[in-house]
Design an enzyme around this catalytic site. Sequence first.
Site, PDB file in Angstrom:
ATOM      1  N   ASN A   9     -16.541  -4.482  -1.410  1.00 59.32           N
ATOM      2  CA  ASN A   9     -15.863  -3.395  -2.112  1.00 59.32           C
ATOM      3  C   ASN A   9     -14.794  -4.032  -2.988  1.00 59.32           C
ATOM      4  O   ASN A   9     -13.762  -4.479  -2.492  1.00 59.32           O
ATOM      5  CB  ASN A   9     -15.239  -2.441  -1.068  1.00 59.32           C
ATOM      6  N   TRP A  10     -15.077  -4.099  -4.290  1.00 59.10           N
ATOM      7  CA  TRP A  10     -14.166  -4.818  -5.193  1.00 59.10           C
ATOM      8  C   TRP A  10     -12.942  -3.982  -5.560  1.00 59.10           C
ATOM      9  O   TRP A  10     -12.042  -4.475  -6.225  1.00 59.10           O
ATOM     10  CB  TRP A  10     -14.909  -5.259  -6.453  1.00 59.10           C
ATOM     11  N   LYS A  11     -12.933  -2.722  -5.192  1.00 54.15           N
ATOM     12  CA  LYS A  11     -11.798  -1.828  -5.477  1.00 54.15           C
ATOM     13  C   LYS A  11     -11.457  -1.871  -6.979  1.00 54.15           C
ATOM     14  O   LYS A  11     -12.352  -2.023  -7.800  1.00 54.15           O
ATOM     15  CB  LYS A  11     -10.617  -2.188  -4.578  1.00 54.15           C
ATOM     16  N   HIS A  95     -13.711   6.341   1.605  1.00 56.36           N
ATOM     17  CA  HIS A  95     -12.874   5.176   1.914  1.00 56.36           C
ATOM     18  C   HIS A  95     -11.440   5.660   2.170  1.00 56.36           C
ATOM     19  O   HIS A  95     -10.979   6.602   1.530  1.00 56.36           O
ATOM     20  CB  HIS A  95     -12.899   4.188   0.739  1.00 56.36           C
ATOM     21  N   GLU A  97      -8.697   4.643   1.225  1.00 55.16           N
ATOM     22  CA  GLU A  97      -7.856   4.714   0.021  1.00 55.16           C
ATOM     23  C   GLU A  97      -8.165   5.972  -0.792  1.00 55.16           C
ATOM     24  O   GLU A  97      -7.282   6.543  -1.429  1.00 55.16           O
ATOM     25  CB  GLU A  97      -8.032   3.423  -0.810  1.00 55.16           C
ATOM     26  N   GLU A 182     -13.236   1.421   9.621  1.00 56.20           N
ATOM     27  CA  GLU A 182     -12.204   0.596   9.003  1.00 56.20           C
ATOM     28  C   GLU A 182     -10.827   1.077   9.451  1.00 56.20           C
ATOM     29  O   GLU A 182     -10.283   2.030   8.873  1.00 56.20           O
ATOM     30  CB  GLU A 182     -12.280   0.704   7.483  1.00 56.20           C
ATOM     31  N   GLY A 188      -6.553  -4.856   3.978  1.00 58.32           N
ATOM     32  CA  GLY A 188      -5.693  -5.522   3.003  1.00 58.32           C
ATOM     33  C   GLY A 188      -4.409  -6.075   3.595  1.00 58.32           C
ATOM     34  O   GLY A 188      -3.539  -6.547   2.860  1.00 58.32           O
ATOM     35  N   SER A 228      -9.782  -6.709   6.634  1.00 60.50           N
ATOM     36  CA  SER A 228      -9.416  -8.131   6.711  1.00 60.50           C
ATOM     37  C   SER A 228     -10.509  -8.991   7.334  1.00 60.50           C
ATOM     38  O   SER A 228     -10.216  -9.970   8.018  1.00 60.50           O
ATOM     39  CB  SER A 228      -8.073  -8.315   7.438  1.00 60.50           C
ATOM     40  N   GLY A 249     -13.094  -6.151   1.415  1.00 61.32           N
ATOM     41  CA  GLY A 249     -12.339  -6.046   0.172  1.00 61.32           C
ATOM     42  C   GLY A 249     -11.951  -7.424  -0.338  1.00 61.32           C
ATOM     43  O   GLY A 249     -12.685  -8.059  -1.089  1.00 61.32           O
ATOM     44  N   GLY A 250     -10.801  -7.916   0.102  1.00 64.95           N
ATOM     45  CA  GLY A 250     -10.226  -9.159  -0.425  1.00 64.95           C
ATOM     46  C   GLY A 250     -11.189 -10.336  -0.428  1.00 64.95           C
ATOM     47  O   GLY A 250     -11.313 -11.044  -1.435  1.00 64.95           O
TER      48      GLY A 250
HETATM   49  P1  PGA Z   1     -10.048  -5.765   3.099  1.00 66.55           P
HETATM   50  O1  PGA Z   1     -10.595  -4.324   2.642  1.00 66.55           O
HETATM   51  O2  PGA Z   1     -11.247  -6.596   3.467  1.00 66.55           O
HETATM   52  O3  PGA Z   1      -9.321  -6.301   1.883  1.00 66.55           O
HETATM   53  O4  PGA Z   1      -9.136  -5.545   4.254  1.00 66.55           O
HETATM   54  C1  PGA Z   1     -11.652  -3.720   3.336  1.00 66.55           C
HETATM   55  C2  PGA Z   1     -11.996  -2.387   2.730  1.00 66.55           C
HETATM   56  O5  PGA Z   1     -11.093  -1.677   2.279  1.00 66.55           O
HETATM   57  O6  PGA Z   1     -13.174  -1.993   2.684  1.00 66.55           O
END
Ligand code: PGA
Length: 270
Positions: A9-11, A95, A97, A182, A188, A228, A249-250
Amino acid sequence: MRKPVMAGNWKMNCDNDEAKALADGVTARGGQVEDALVILCPPATALTSVFSSIANSNVKLGGQNMYWEEDGAFTGELSAMMLLSCGCEHVIVGHSERRGRFGTMDEADADDLAAVFGDTDATVNRKAKAALAAGLKPIICCGELLGERKGGKTDEVVASQVRAALAGISADETANIIVAYEPVWAIGTGEVCDADEADRVCGMVRATVAEVYSQDVADAMRILYGGSMKPDNVEGLMAKPNIDGGLVGGAALKADSFGALIDAAAASAG
Ligand code: PGA
């Protein structure tokens, strides 16, 4: 029995050139892997360029969000058909977010941002149903805030998000659903959820799916962990019986680190 999944997930990262370079890197590194389903979810503006990068690979494309209507006066929104026309097979739905729930924020702050980003259990359900109806496979996200975990409400919050997201969806349609657990406080923040605890909650999600449908449906459902996930913790997570992959994500923003996660997912298949 359940093919592992590694979804990036590149956000809100990567312009078109950066997205193309990252997709090329992932494709070169893990694009031919067969033992894991690899999904890239770039920002909507980069879907077309990423799709051209992954054309000759096993990598699949996903959107990060969608709206449930087919078309019309909905400025800034994207329909399932639009995602499909860019080459998407998958879409992330609900998600944290998009629900306005970030990092280690408390419940009051989450209420403020919920108004900005807007997803609720009800809209997540509408999006999941619209995705399935259009032929897109939703990755449905759930997870608790830090305060909810500290208050002993993790299972209640997560189970109720899962039940709400699946409302009105038939057992036949569940073959096209992936769930991602999650914990919001792990997203993050660099603070991964302990593998045993992540497995316990993913198992609880599976038990909830069994209650809603049947044990067979629950046994077939892919349930991912997100928050993470990195090369140095992925093996411990992937070794757990109820964790079928990751939503990342990251660590998905570098081809090397995402490649290592793909390798770990594929290795767990055996
Ligand atoms: P993260 O994000 O790996 O940066 O913690 C995961 C996600 O939001 O899907």
